[in-house]
Design an enzyme around this catalytic site. Structure first.
Site, PDB file in Angstrom:
ATOM      1  N   SER A  55       0.839  -1.199   0.000  1.00 33.80           N
ATOM      2  CA  SER A  55       0.000   0.000   0.000  1.00 33.80           C
ATOM      3  C   SER A  55       0.871   1.245   0.000  1.00 33.80           C
ATOM      4  O   SER A  55       2.079   1.180   0.204  1.00 33.80           O
ATOM      5  CB  SER A  55      -0.901   0.003   1.226  1.00 33.80           C
ATOM      6  OG  SER A  55      -0.127   0.334   2.359  1.00 33.80           O
ATOM      7  N   LYS A  56       0.213   2.373  -0.220  1.00 31.95           N
ATOM      8  CA  LYS A  56       0.910   3.662  -0.238  1.00 31.95           C
ATOM      9  C   LYS A  56       1.765   3.864   1.001  1.00 31.95           C
ATOM     10  O   LYS A  56       2.811   4.483   0.934  1.00 31.95           O
ATOM     11  CB  LYS A  56      -0.123   4.796  -0.317  1.00 31.95           C
ATOM     12  CG  LYS A  56      -0.482   5.176  -1.734  1.00 31.95           C
ATOM     13  CD  LYS A  56      -1.258   6.476  -1.734  1.00 31.95           C
ATOM     14  CE  LYS A  56      -1.906   6.683  -3.096  1.00 31.95           C
ATOM     15  NZ  LYS A  56      -2.959   7.677  -3.049  1.00 31.95           N
ATOM     16  N   ARG A  57       1.267   3.364   2.113  1.00 29.70           N
ATOM     17  CA  ARG A  57       1.965   3.584   3.381  1.00 29.70           C
ATOM     18  C   ARG A  57       3.385   3.028   3.374  1.00 29.70           C
ATOM     19  O   ARG A  57       4.234   3.462   4.134  1.00 29.70           O
ATOM     20  CB  ARG A  57       1.167   2.985   4.541  1.00 29.70           C
ATOM     21  CG  ARG A  57       0.414   4.043   5.328  1.00 29.70           C
ATOM     22  CD  ARG A  57      -0.477   3.406   6.361  1.00 29.70           C
ATOM     23  NE  ARG A  57      -1.470   2.553   5.724  1.00 29.70           N
ATOM     24  CZ  ARG A  57      -1.779   1.338   6.125  1.00 29.70           C
ATOM     25  NH1 ARG A  57      -1.196   0.819   7.168  1.00 29.70           N
ATOM     26  NH2 ARG A  57      -2.697   0.646   5.491  1.00 29.70           N
TER      27      ARG A  57
END
Ligand code: GLU
Length: 482
Positions: A254-256
């Site tokens: 994910s972006k995280r």
């Protein structure tokens, strides 16, 4: 067999996720492996998620990674327009939806939100709404009257309730779903735009796409597309769904993670060729387990039958290693151009930056490592005299002091300050005094760098900083040790 045509169909919603880049790459490789065409189609029908900047990102990424499209919005191949919003404007999707309505395969639905909400059921803790075909049973007259009155509508697919639909994927095999599980999905939304579910089928057919490559998040909807192809009486393309990409903790990337997009990786100093090579191996492997491939070599080697079903893990250690291999193999001028800003950030002095670049080229995996590695060229950092201790070279602070003191006048007298000449000089000095080379090199390198680890040895460093600076660093070291 007809010519292979594949398409990359990104939605312009933001950065280029690694998963999207992999789809683009596999799509390109499958076409090019067979001498086919690689088409770019922009899927911008989700107005809510549209992002102006993303279009530029798509073009720049394809360009930087070498994935040249044969057809697309900027390259007409006779199958345009290649931007879905332009296709909407021509009324194309609506025309095809109406064809399905005529065949009884789709219908207008005028249900309002309130009614749709009342259909929601709680299944296993999840709110799901299965449409009950209410509007399928409206009479022709009722439909006409609603349309004439300007009542908002969507168009839904009339999915069968009985039997089952089998969908074939080249990687995952046959997937069979009971038809009662296929909901009457929306084909045309109330804003007149097609859903992805409808547009992808219509466009892939009209653009004569032979192989559809995409992430496996679409796998569960695939039987619905199969049904649409049947409803139209069209031949289905071959489907290639690619496995999930996870982080090292086996969760969806994910972006995280901070490295989920192509731009993230470039900003972190990875080179495009290494990223492409790495991404190619996220779900595909060569039968001989080879790991380093240029794009041309991938085109040659890529057989989609070797795409894996199991999730691919994004392994940062491997990406860094691979990037280092690309940096080593890169020609010096290209390397220098990329490394220069990282070097200049640390080195303000007037010294030969190219020589520094040559030292780090074979020693770094990613550019941001450069700063820490070369900061001592600018200035010797604070260091402890313990640094003169080295077991292998049988030396320490106490033993280093006389060596540096004896050596200082020799260095002051040295005219040729090139690496080779300096090396000969230090070797000569060691031999004359009955010292092992390391017994001399270690204190000198410590004195001129103030570091335990340096790119290059004592004499390479001396050549770069020059005579004056070397002498001054030697004197400072003698003072420190005295
Ligand atoms: N527009 C879709 C996406 O960006 C494309 C999926 C497909 O390739 O069919 O995910």
């Amino acid at each position: 067999m007809s010519k292979i045509r594949t398409r990359f169909a990104p939605s312009p919603t933001g950065r280029m996720h690694v998963g999207n880049l992999r789809t683009a790459l596999y799509t390109y490789l499958i076409a090019k492996h067979e001498g086919g065409d690689f088409v770019l189609r922009i899927e911008d029908t989700d107005q809510g998620r549209y992002c102006e900047e993303a279009l530029g990102i798509i073009y720049r990424t394809l360009e930087a990674t070498g994935l040249k499209h044969d057809e697309g919005p900027d390259k007409d191949g006779g199958f345009g327009p290649y931007v879905q919003s332009e296709r909407v404007a021509s009324g194309l999707y609506m025309d095809y939806a109406k064809k399905l309505i005529e065949k009884g395969e789709a219908y207008y639905c005028f249900c309002d939100q309130e009614r749709l909400d009342s259909l929601k059921q709680n299944v296993g803790g999840k709110e799901i709404s299965v449409y009950d075909k209410h509007c399928l049973y409206l009479s022709k007259e009722e439909v006409e009257a609603n349309l004439a009155a300007g009542k908002p509508f969507v168009i839904r697919a009339n999915m069968p309730n009985e039997g089952e639909t089998t969908f074939h994927d080249e990687i995952y095999g046959d997937i069979t779903q009971p038809n009662e599980e296929l909901d009457d999905m929306i084909l045309i939304k109330s804003d007149g735009y097609p859903t992805y579910n409808f547009a992808n089928v219509v466009d892939d057919h009209l653009m004569q796409i032979t192989h559809v490559v995409r992430g496996n998040e679409y796998l569960s909807s695939a039987p619905k597309y199969t049904h649409l192809y049947k409803a139209f009486g069209w031949e289905e393309p071959k489907y290639i769904h690619c496995p999930l990409i996870t982080n090292e903790e086996h969760q969806k990337l994910s972006k995280r993670s901070g490295h989920s997009s192509y731009e993230d990786l470039i900003e972190q100093g990875f080179v495009p060729e290494a990223v492409v090579n790495f991404v190619a191996l996220l779900g595909w492997s060569s039968p001989d387990n080879r790991e380093i491939f240029s794009l041309e070599e991938l085109v040659e080697a890529f057989d989609y039958k070797h795409i894996s079903k199991s999730p691919a893990v994004f392994d940062m250690v491997k990406l860094k290693w691979m990037n280092g291999e690309y940096l080593k193999a890169m020609d010096f001028d290209t390397f220098y151009k990329m490394a220069e800003p990282y070097i200049k950030e640390v080195i303000k002095k007037d010294i030969d930056l190219k020589k520094i670049a040559a030292l780090v080229k074979t020693r770094i995996e990613v550019f941001p490592e450069i700063g820490e590695m070369i900061d001592f060229f600018e200035e010797v950092p604070e260091y402890d005299v313990d640094m003169y201790t080295n077991k292998k070279n049988k030396t320490n602070a106490e033993k280093s002091l006389p060596v540096l003191q004896e050596l200082l006048p020799v260095i002051e007298a040295q005219e040729d300050f090139t690496n080779d000449a300096l090396y000969q000089m230090l070797r000569g000095f060691a031999d004359e005094n009955g010292y092992k080379p390391g017994f001399v090199m270690w204190p000198v390198r410590t004195a001129v760098s103030g570091k335990r680890m340096t790119p290059g040895g004592a004499t390479e460093i001396m050549e770069i900083i020059g005579k004056e600076e070397t002498v001054s660093r030697m004197k400072a070291a003698i003072e420190k040790l005295s």
